[in-house]
Design a protein around this motif. Structure first.
Motif, short mmCIF file in Angstrom:
data_model
loop_
_atom_site.label_atom_id
_atom_site.label_comp_id
_atom_site.label_asym_id
_atom_site.label_seq_id
_atom_site.Cartn_x
_atom_site.Cartn_y
_atom_site.Cartn_z
N LEU A 37 0.83 -1.21 0.00
CA LEU A 37 0.00 0.00 0.00
C LEU A 37 0.86 1.26 0.00
CD1 LEU A 37 -2.79 -1.02 2.56
CD2 LEU A 37 -2.98 -0.83 0.06
N ASP A 38 2.03 1.17 0.62
CA ASP A 38 2.93 2.34 0.63
C ASP A 38 3.36 2.71 -0.78
OD1 ASP A 38 2.76 2.49 3.36
OD2 ASP A 38 4.68 1.51 3.76
N PHE A 39 3.62 1.71 -1.61
CA PHE A 39 3.99 2.00 -3.00
C PHE A 39 2.85 2.75 -3.71
CE2 PHE A 39 7.17 -1.56 -2.73
CZ PHE A 39 8.27 -0.78 -3.03
N VAL A 40 1.62 2.31 -3.47
CA VAL A 40 0.47 3.01 -4.07
C VAL A 40 0.40 4.44 -3.55
CG1 VAL A 40 -2.04 3.03 -4.27
CG2 VAL A 40 -0.80 0.85 -4.36
N ALA A 41 0.59 4.60 -2.21
CA ALA A 41 0.53 5.94 -1.62
C ALA A 41 1.64 6.82 -2.17
CB ALA A 41 0.63 5.82 -0.10
N ALA A 42 2.83 6.26 -2.37
CA ALA A 42 3.95 7.04 -2.91
C ALA A 42 3.63 7.52 -4.33
CB ALA A 42 5.23 6.21 -2.90
N GLY A 43 3.01 6.65 -5.13
CA GLY A 43 2.62 7.06 -6.48
C GLY A 43 1.58 8.16 -6.45
#
Length: 440
Positions: A81-87
């Motif tokens: 989910l962090d990767f999605v939030a970073a994007g």
């Protein structure tokens, strides 16, 4: 030897999901505030920024939930989910030109530090997802047609970084595993040594009609340098309390040696002989260890309560009278092993019915204020004791459950109460004076 950064990477996988998630959530919040408050940080999509904050909030909640041992295997969802939030953060703060691309490192490290090459692939896929989110959400590329190529290049760099991190973490994990195995083996050896040392202490009171014996030893570490001992001799009892310089396994080995040497002199009537043999052992065979010990060693004649003793620099022994008085058996002589040509004196006292000898290590003083003034406190405990075991139990209770700076050891030998007629027949009603008998 494993480097500091590698050890950190190996330890990263052992942190709880919440502890790993908090830095990402904090930095994401800082980035969002910067985008709102600083005019130099553009807000290209308020919707994406809010969505990113919502994803981070969900990931933070899941980090708490997945921190439970039964659910820990699902914790991998959090960095995903962090990767999605970073994007979303990148799309909401400058799209593909966002200054917050470096935040990808945190979930990347979370994945890459885990054991297994597949986590490198997960980290790479997550990085590509973050890089591509701005374009997937319609980021404009008219001003820079090579922007997508630059994003792919950045994803490649992150992929290489993830591979290196995974390799370093694997190597560090291997070294840490070996170190832990060695530490466990050392702990097992210390535990075994502690058991053996405990076996060397008297397991039960001496069988000597008319007398009571009690003792306790509480090491400050697994193995200590204190010991107490008693054993039958012809017509009575030999007993000793020793305090070896230092603490730990080394002091414990010297204490065991000292005990054995003292016992080897059990057939000698003069306690000085035992001290001389011990000093010779410490000053010759163990001279390189620079070992010395303070000792109180005595021989009790059961028939009349005569105690012949020698004190090698110990000076922490008390004669507790049945009439409510006490005196300290001081020492002005050197510890054994300190000087090869040292000599000691034997002295004698007489135990009347109700009298008791209490000897203890300086760790007992530390249970009070650590000074010699505490001797009076120990004497008061002994005067209030109804038997030898009472004083030992009192000291043991104070020392147990505490982190004592020094080993705590106490030994008590008491002559049981007799009726007045028997005491008068023996001529021991008031006790006899302290006197010097012989000198080595």
């Amino acid at each position: 030897m494993t480097s500091g950064p590698a050890r950190i990477l190996a330890g990263l996988d052992e942190l709880s999901p919440l502890r790993k998630q908090i830095p990402f959530a904090g930095l994401f919040l800082v980035a969002a505030l910067m985008a709102v408050l600083l005019p130099t940080v553009p807000v290209s999509s308020v919707t994406s920024l809010i969505a990113g904050l919502a994803v981070v909030a969900v990931a933070l909640v899941l980090a708490v939930i997945f921190g439970r041992p039964a659910l820990l295997r699902f914790a991998i969802i959090v960095p995903a989910l962090d990767f999605v939030a970073a994007g979303l953060l990148r799309h909401g703060t400058g799209e593909s030109h966002s200054i917050f691309a470096a935040i990808l490192l945190l979930p990347l490290l979370w994945f890459a530090a885990r054991a297994g090459r597949r986590y490198v692939i997960y980290a790479v896929l997550g990085t590509i997802l973050s890089v591509m989110v701005p374009f997937m959400l319609g980021a404009q590329r008219e001003n820079n047609p090579n922007e997508l190529a630059r994003g792919i290049f950045n994803a490649t760099v992150f992929a290489i970084s993830a591979t290196v991190v995974n390799m370093l973490a694997a190597r560090a994990r291997q070294h840490l595993g070996s170190a832990r195995a060695e530490a466990a083996a050392a702990a097992e050896e210390l535990s075994r040594a502690a058991q053996i040392q405990k076996f060397l202490l008297p397991k039960k009171a001496a069988i000597l009609p008319g007398y009571e014996t009690a003792g306790a030893c509480i090491p400050s570490r697994a193995v200590g340098g204190d010991f107490f001992d008693w054993y039958a001799i012809d017509g009575g009892l030999g007993f000793t309390l020793g305090d070896v310089m230092g603490k730990g396994a080394g002091a414990g080995m010297i204490a065991a040696t000292t005990r054995a040497v003292i016992r080897s002199a059990r057939n000698s009537d003069d306690p000085v002989k035992a001290l001389a043999l011990t000093s010779d052992c410490l000053a010759t065979e163990l001279s390189q260890a620079a070992a010395f010990a303070t000792l109180f060693h005595a021989r009790l004649r059961a028939s009349d309560g005569r105690v012949l003793f020698s004190d090698a620099g110990h000076g922490l022994s008390l004669l507790i009278r049945g009439n409510g008085t006490w005196e300290r058996l001081t020492s002005h002589e050197l510890p054994v092993g300190l000087m090869p040509d040292a000599t000691w004196t034997s002295r004698e006292i007489w135990l009347a019915p109700g009298d008791m000898i209490v000897s203890f290590s300086d760790g007992v003083l530390d249970l009070y204020d650590g000074t010699l003034a505490a001797i009076a406190e120990v004497a008061e405990l002994a005067l209030n004791a109804d038997c030898a075991q009472d004083i030992v139990d009192a000291v043991h209770k104070m020392a147990s459950g505490n982190s004592n700076p020094d080993d705590v050891t106490v030994l008590a030998v008491r002559r049981s109460e007799l009726n007045t007629a028997v005491a008068q027949d023996l001529g021991l009603g008031d006790g006899r004076a302290l006197s010097s008998v012989s000198k080595a």
